[in-house]
Design a protein around this motif. Structure first.
Motif, PDB file in Angstrom:
ATOM      1  N   ALA A  27     -96.939-112.891 -28.076  1.00 47.77           N
ATOM      2  CA  ALA A  27     -95.584-113.241 -27.624  1.00 47.77           C
ATOM      3  C   ALA A  27     -95.396-113.097 -26.114  1.00 47.77           C
ATOM      4  CB  ALA A  27     -94.567-112.365 -28.353  1.00 47.77           C
ATOM      5  N   VAL A  28     -96.299-112.377 -25.431  1.00 49.21           N
ATOM      6  CA  VAL A  28     -96.147-112.155 -23.985  1.00 49.21           C
ATOM      7  C   VAL A  28     -97.347-112.748 -23.266  1.00 49.21           C
ATOM      8  CG1 VAL A  28     -95.916-110.393 -22.175  1.00 49.21           C
ATOM      9  CG2 VAL A  28     -95.007-109.959 -24.463  1.00 49.21           C
ATOM     10  N   PRO A  29     -97.146-113.656 -22.293  1.00 49.41           N
ATOM     11  CA  PRO A  29     -98.301-114.174 -21.551  1.00 49.41           C
ATOM     12  C   PRO A  29     -99.062-113.038 -20.871  1.00 49.41           C
ATOM     13  CG  PRO A  29     -96.289-115.371 -20.973  1.00 49.41           C
ATOM     14  CD  PRO A  29     -95.867-114.207 -21.818  1.00 49.41           C
ATOM     15  N   LYS A  30    -100.386-113.158 -20.814  1.00 50.87           N
ATOM     16  CA  LYS A  30    -101.179-112.067 -20.221  1.00 50.87           C
ATOM     17  C   LYS A  30    -100.787-111.821 -18.765  1.00 50.87           C
ATOM     18  CE  LYS A  30    -105.070-115.086 -19.175  1.00 50.87           C
ATOM     19  NZ  LYS A  30    -106.462-115.242 -18.939  1.00 50.87           N
ATOM     20  N   GLU A  31    -100.302-112.860 -18.098  1.00 57.83           N
ATOM     21  CA  GLU A  31     -99.903-112.707 -16.687  1.00 57.83           C
ATOM     22  C   GLU A  31     -98.644-111.861 -16.544  1.00 57.83           C
ATOM     23  OE1 GLU A  31    -100.272-115.639 -18.260  1.00 57.83           O
ATOM     24  OE2 GLU A  31    -102.200-116.320 -17.458  1.00 57.83           O
ATOM     25  N   MET A  32     -97.925-111.646 -17.665  1.00 59.67           N
ATOM     26  CA  MET A  32     -96.698-110.858 -17.615  1.00 59.67           C
ATOM     27  C   MET A  32     -96.924-109.416 -18.055  1.00 59.67           C
ATOM     28  SD  MET A  32     -94.468-112.758 -16.302  1.00 59.67           S
ATOM     29  CE  MET A  32     -93.020-111.760 -16.586  1.00 59.67           C
ATOM     30  N   LEU A  33     -98.156-109.068 -18.438  1.00 62.00           N
ATOM     31  CA  LEU A  33     -98.440-107.665 -18.773  1.00 62.00           C
ATOM     32  C   LEU A  33     -98.278-106.852 -17.488  1.00 62.00           C
ATOM     33  CD1 LEU A  33    -101.602-108.139 -21.018  1.00 62.00           C
ATOM     34  CD2 LEU A  33     -99.238-107.793 -21.758  1.00 62.00           C
ATOM     35  N   VAL A  36     -98.456-100.852 -13.729  1.00 65.56           N
ATOM     36  CA  VAL A  36     -97.420 -99.882 -13.355  1.00 65.56           C
ATOM     37  C   VAL A  36     -96.045-100.468 -13.748  1.00 65.56           C
ATOM     38  CG1 VAL A  36     -96.514 -98.302 -11.603  1.00 65.56           C
ATOM     39  CG2 VAL A  36     -98.909 -98.981 -11.534  1.00 65.56           C
ATOM     40  N   ASP A  37     -95.343-101.127 -12.841  1.00 69.27           N
ATOM     41  CA  ASP A  37     -94.038-101.667 -13.225  1.00 69.27           C
ATOM     42  C   ASP A  37     -93.827-103.116 -12.799  1.00 69.27           C
ATOM     43  OD1 ASP A  37     -93.952-101.187 -10.550  1.00 69.27           O
ATOM     44  OD2 ASP A  37     -92.340 -99.695 -10.617  1.00 69.27           O
ATOM     45  N   LYS A  38     -94.917-103.773 -12.421  1.00 66.75           N
ATOM     46  CA  LYS A  38     -94.811-105.191 -12.027  1.00 66.75           C
ATOM     47  C   LYS A  38     -95.748-106.007 -12.899  1.00 66.75           C
ATOM     48  CE  LYS A  38     -95.917-104.756  -7.600  1.00 66.75           C
ATOM     49  NZ  LYS A  38     -96.181-105.066  -6.189  1.00 66.75           N
ATOM     50  N   PRO A  39     -95.343-107.232 -13.269  1.00 68.18           N
ATOM     51  CA  PRO A  39     -96.292-108.068 -14.006  1.00 68.18           C
ATOM     52  C   PRO A  39     -97.480-108.429 -13.123  1.00 68.18           C
ATOM     53  CG  PRO A  39     -94.234-109.254 -13.605  1.00 68.18           C
ATOM     54  CD  PRO A  39     -94.036-107.875 -13.090  1.00 68.18           C
ATOM     55  N   VAL A  40     -98.619-108.617 -13.763  1.00 60.61           N
ATOM     56  CA  VAL A  40     -99.855-108.957 -13.056  1.00 60.61           C
ATOM     57  C   VAL A  40     -99.622-110.116 -12.079  1.00 60.61           C
ATOM     58  CG1 VAL A  40    -102.134-109.985 -13.416  1.00 60.61           C
ATOM     59  CG2 VAL A  40    -101.405-108.086 -14.868  1.00 60.61           C
ATOM     60  N   ILE A  41     -98.880-111.137 -12.524  1.00 61.18           N
ATOM     61  CA  ILE A  41     -98.691-112.335 -11.688  1.00 61.18           C
ATOM     62  C   ILE A  41     -97.987-111.998 -10.375  1.00 61.18           C
ATOM     63  CG2 ILE A  41     -96.524-113.027 -12.820  1.00 61.18           C
ATOM     64  CD1 ILE A  41     -99.216-115.470 -11.600  1.00 61.18           C
ATOM     65  N   LEU A 133    -105.468-119.232  -6.757  1.00 63.97           N
ATOM     66  CA  LEU A 133    -105.613-117.809  -7.081  1.00 63.97           C
ATOM     67  C   LEU A 133    -105.647-117.650  -8.598  1.00 63.97           C
ATOM     68  CD1 LEU A 133    -103.342-118.042  -4.516  1.00 63.97           C
ATOM     69  CD2 LEU A 133    -103.876-115.604  -4.480  1.00 63.97           C
ATOM     70  N   LEU A 134    -106.749-117.132  -9.118  1.00 65.77           N
ATOM     71  CA  LEU A 134    -106.842-116.903 -10.560  1.00 65.77           C
ATOM     72  C   LEU A 134    -106.103-115.606 -10.872  1.00 65.77           C
ATOM     73  CD1 LEU A 134    -110.517-117.910 -11.412  1.00 65.77           C
ATOM     74  CD2 LEU A 134    -108.539-119.317 -10.836  1.00 65.77           C
ATOM     75  N   PRO A 135    -105.070-115.698 -11.709  1.00 64.18           N
ATOM     76  CA  PRO A 135    -104.179-114.553 -11.850  1.00 64.18           C
ATOM     77  C   PRO A 135    -104.738-113.385 -12.655  1.00 64.18           C
ATOM     78  CG  PRO A 135    -103.418-116.379 -13.166  1.00 64.18           C
ATOM     79  CD  PRO A 135    -104.621-116.860 -12.442  1.00 64.18           C
ATOM     80  N   ASP A 136    -105.923-113.543 -13.252  1.00 68.70           N
ATOM     81  CA  ASP A 136    -106.514-112.381 -13.934  1.00 68.70           C
ATOM     82  C   ASP A 136    -106.922-111.309 -12.930  1.00 68.70           C
ATOM     83  OD1 ASP A 136    -106.283-113.349 -16.436  1.00 68.70           O
ATOM     84  OD2 ASP A 136    -108.379-113.947 -16.678  1.00 68.70           O
ATOM     85  N   MET A 137    -107.317-111.753 -11.755  1.00 73.77           N
ATOM     86  CA  MET A 137    -107.885-110.830 -10.772  1.00 73.77           C
ATOM     87  C   MET A 137    -106.790-110.298  -9.854  1.00 73.77           C
ATOM     88  SD  MET A 137    -110.960-110.818 -11.592  1.00 73.77           S
ATOM     89  CE  MET A 137    -112.632-111.339 -11.400  1.00 73.77           C
TER      90      MET A 137
END
Ligand code: G1P
Length: 295
Positions: A27-33, A36-41, A133-137
């Protein structure tokens, strides 16, 4: 003449399914995990803005609409914060809101590979160089990785790819480059290969997920030839483009966390938490105790 036009736009391919993070990514895109307190993206977007990027292009997919919402105003939340006079929170949200008209979203309709995702951004990028920019990194360094790349690009022009060293037995997981003459904080690239078979990599320098590319990559990607993993590979497109245009590598010397993998994601949380003055005091002691208890 080598193209040195300013890099104004950045592409973020965020259509990936994130199967390595199921069930969270159901239900949550991995980029929004959150790290700390900010999404990866947000970390990746901040890196782009630090490098002078003016327009953010997201290549999304179905069930990723929340990313678009994240970069917009949330009216109810905004109103409530104002009614309650939550100044710090209002400022925080204002600080990360992109200026109106500086974001674009398009969808990759099928998961055909990174080369295909980049190609989906062709109309939004137009005929100018762009950052990818690949957002996983996510990266931690004195200077943002893309900022360092832009500095090298101002010297080299053409195409610039960020690289880091990996253990030789890890090379088959990445795009790997061959090392040529030194230029700025990097070197000229002699070769590129996507996910080389064990023992065949031309070096230990892997492509870490940051690129500055010229728009001539698009007609090449349009040919849509399949490569490693039967996917349309960006690296294969870059190999073709390198027949016509120079490619330089920027050697990034910071810490990179692959937040598309569980270990990288956990380490990123620990590393970024320990950097924060408001969190470190309450985390450092228990973390040390936890590690000692395992010995
Ligand atoms: C992609 C690129 C690869 C690069 C890697 C960095 O691979 O194709 O060249 O080294 O990102 O994370 P993927 O991770 O999508 O398999």
């Amino acid at each position: 003449m080598t193209d040195k036009r300013k890099v104004r736009k950045a592409v973020f391919p965020v259509a990936g399914l994130g199967t390595r993070f199921l069930p969270a990514t159901k239900a949550v895109p991995k980029e929004m995990l959150t790290v700390v307190d900010k999404p990866v993206i947000q970390y990746v977007v901040d890196e782009a803005l630090e490098a002078g990027i003016e327009h953010l292009i997201f290549v999304t997919g179905r069930s990723k609409a929340v990313i678009e919402d994240y970069f917009d105003i949330q009216v109810e939340l905004d109103q409530t914060l104002r009614e309650r006079n939550k100044k710090a929170e209002i400022e925080l949200l204002e600080g990360i809101l992109p200026k109106a008209g500086t974001t674009s979203f398009t969808r990759q309709q099928a998961p055909l590979g990174l080369g295909h995702a980049v190609w989906c951004a062709r109309d939004l990028v137009g005929n100018e160089p762009f950052a990818l920019l690949l957002p996983d990194m996510i990266m931690k360094g004195e200077k943002g990785c893309l900022k360092g790349m832009v500095e090298l690009y101002e010297q080299s022009g053409g195409n610039v790819i960020a690289v880091e060293e990996c253990a030789p037995d890890q090379a088959h997981k990445y795009g790997i480059v061959g090392v040529g003459d030194k230029i700025g904080d990097g070197f000229k690239i002699t070769k590129m290969v996507e996910k080389p078979a064990p023992g065949t990599a031309p070096s230990n320098f892997f492509i870490n997920g940051r690129y500055i590319l010229q728009p001539e990559i698009f007609p090449i990607l349009e040919l849509q030839e399949r490569g490693a993993g039967n996917e349309i590979q960006l690296t294969d497109g870059m190999v073709k483009l390198s027949g016509e245009q120079p490619f330089a590598a920027y050697h990034f010397r910071g810490d990179t966390y692959d937040c598309g993998a569980k270990d990288g994601f956990i380490l990123a949380n620990v590393a970024f938490a320990l950097e924060r003055g408001d969190i470190r005091p309450s985390v450092e002691g228990p973390l040390k105790a936890l590690l000692q208890s395992l010995q």
